[in-house]
Design a protein around this motif. Structure first.
Motif, PDB file in Angstrom:
ATOM      1  N   ARG A  20       0.616  -1.169  -0.014  1.00  0.00           N
ATOM      2  CA  ARG A  20       0.107  -0.061  -0.006  1.00  0.00           C
ATOM      3  C   ARG A  20       0.832   1.160   0.071  1.00  0.00           C
ATOM      4  NH1 ARG A  20      -4.521   1.623   4.524  1.00  0.00           N
ATOM      5  NH2 ARG A  20      -5.075   3.518   3.607  1.00  0.00           N
ATOM      6  N   ARG A  21       1.886   1.218   0.715  1.00  0.00           N
ATOM      7  CA  ARG A  21       2.926   2.336   1.005  1.00  0.00           C
ATOM      8  C   ARG A  21       3.623   2.485  -0.416  1.00  0.00           C
ATOM      9  NH1 ARG A  21       4.958   6.942   1.976  1.00  0.00           N
ATOM     10  NH2 ARG A  21       6.687   7.161   2.882  1.00  0.00           N
ATOM     11  N   ARG A  22       3.894   1.507  -1.056  1.00  0.00           N
ATOM     12  CA  ARG A  22       4.513   1.651  -2.501  1.00  0.00           C
ATOM     13  C   ARG A  22       3.763   2.152  -3.385  1.00  0.00           C
ATOM     14  NH1 ARG A  22       6.912  -3.475  -0.705  1.00  0.00           N
ATOM     15  NH2 ARG A  22       5.365  -4.666  -1.709  1.00  0.00           N
ATOM     16  N   VAL A  23       2.519   1.802  -3.438  1.00  0.00           N
ATOM     17  CA  VAL A  23       1.664   2.311  -4.355  1.00  0.00           C
ATOM     18  C   VAL A  23       1.291   3.714  -4.098  1.00  0.00           C
ATOM     19  CG1 VAL A  23      -0.941   2.277  -5.110  1.00  0.00           C
ATOM     20  CG2 VAL A  23       0.379   0.372  -4.777  1.00  0.00           C
ATOM     21  N   ALA A  24       1.183   4.365  -2.847  1.00  0.00           N
ATOM     22  CA  ALA A  24       1.019   5.638  -2.367  1.00  0.00           C
ATOM     23  C   ALA A  24       2.108   6.343  -2.845  1.00  0.00           C
ATOM     24  CB  ALA A  24       0.682   5.735  -1.086  1.00  0.00           C
ATOM     25  N   SER A  25       3.289   6.121  -2.466  1.00  0.00           N
ATOM     26  CA  SER A  25       4.660   6.660  -2.813  1.00  0.00           C
ATOM     27  C   SER A  25       4.809   6.739  -4.492  1.00  0.00           C
ATOM     28  CB  SER A  25       5.838   6.007  -2.419  1.00  0.00           C
ATOM     29  OG  SER A  25       6.872   6.693  -2.512  1.00  0.00           O
ATOM     30  N   ALA A  27       2.246   7.026  -6.703  1.00  0.00           N
ATOM     31  CA  ALA A  27       1.244   8.042  -6.867  1.00  0.00           C
ATOM     32  C   ALA A  27       1.732   9.364  -6.721  1.00  0.00           C
ATOM     33  CB  ALA A  27      -0.110   7.610  -6.303  1.00  0.00           C
ATOM     34  N   LEU A  28       2.350   9.569  -5.442  1.00  0.00           N
ATOM     35  CA  LEU A  28       2.827  10.701  -5.325  1.00  0.00           C
ATOM     36  C   LEU A  28       4.027  11.140  -6.020  1.00  0.00           C
ATOM     37  CD1 LEU A  28       2.276  10.813  -1.241  1.00  0.00           C
ATOM     38  CD2 LEU A  28       1.327  12.238  -3.218  1.00  0.00           C
ATOM     39  N   LEU A 126       0.812  16.096   1.182  1.00  0.00           N
ATOM     40  CA  LEU A 126       0.983  14.750   1.174  1.00  0.00           C
ATOM     41  C   LEU A 126       2.448  14.668   0.647  1.00  0.00           C
ATOM     42  CD1 LEU A 126      -2.642  13.725  -0.360  1.00  0.00           C
ATOM     43  CD2 LEU A 126      -1.698  13.324   2.044  1.00  0.00           C
ATOM     44  N   ARG A 129       4.817  14.928   3.355  1.00  0.00           N
ATOM     45  CA  ARG A 129       4.791  13.662   4.091  1.00  0.00           C
ATOM     46  C   ARG A 129       5.591  12.544   3.598  1.00  0.00           C
ATOM     47  NH1 ARG A 129       1.834   9.500   5.842  1.00  0.00           N
ATOM     48  NH2 ARG A 129       1.516   9.329   8.034  1.00  0.00           N
ATOM     49  N   ASP A 130       5.229  12.500   2.599  1.00  0.00           N
ATOM     50  CA  ASP A 130       5.849  11.385   1.718  1.00  0.00           C
ATOM     51  C   ASP A 130       7.455  11.405   1.787  1.00  0.00           C
ATOM     52  OD1 ASP A 130       5.788   8.806   0.331  1.00  0.00           O
ATOM     53  OD2 ASP A 130       6.548  10.129  -1.313  1.00  0.00           O
TER      54      ASP A 130
END
Length: 153
Positions: A20-25, A27-28, A126, A129-130
């Motif tokens: 989940r963190r990899r996907v969010a990262s 995307a950002l 965001l 934060r990332d």
């Protein structure tokens, strides 16, 4: 003992721990690139004194110096967003730029257009934060704590 300074920008980036963190990262990261392109185009319009930019600054009653200054800040932010080590700091700085843009839209230009910079504030928060670990690395590097022992010692 000799020590070698290894800039954090040259180190292997940390891999996010969860899928989940990899996907969010990821995307950002895409959002950072898109935002950098958006800011770059906006900056160029101001820096080349495009008619639309000149007209907006005349409506506000601000001179061309303000237009060039804001264009320069946008260009610096766009470039810094593309540099992993600087992206977090750039995102924090862009909060101020977008907050100012939102206030200007509300008070001097077109109030409905204040929504866009306000939404961009959420995006840059965001991103900041990332990128917080890289921002810590930059801070340590600037404070002289980014030293690592030379290989072989």
């Amino acid at each position: 003992m000799s020590e070698t300074v290894v800039p954090a920008a040259l180190t292997v980036p940390r891999v996010p721990s969860s899928p989940r963190r990899r996907v969010a990262s990821a995307a950002l990261t895409g959002a950072r690139v898109a935002l950098a392109l958006f800011l770059g185009f906006s900056a160029v319009a101001k820096l080349v004194a495009h008619a639309s930019a000149v007209e907006s600054f005349e409506r506000m009653g601000w001179g061309s110096a303000a237009m060039y200054a804001i264009g320069g800040l946008e260009l610096a932010g766009a470039l810094a967003l593309l540099i992993p080590l600087l992206a977090g700091v750039a995102a924090v700085a862009l909060v101020g730029l977008f907050a100012g843009a939102s206030v200007v839209q509300l008070t001097l230009l077109d109030p409905p257009n204040a929504v866009m910079p306000a939404l961009l504030i959420v995006l840059v928060v965001l991103i900041a934060r990332d990128r917080r670990e890289r921002t810590r690395e930059l801070y340590a590097l600037l404070r002289g704590r980014g030293r690592v022992p030379h290989a072989g010692q």
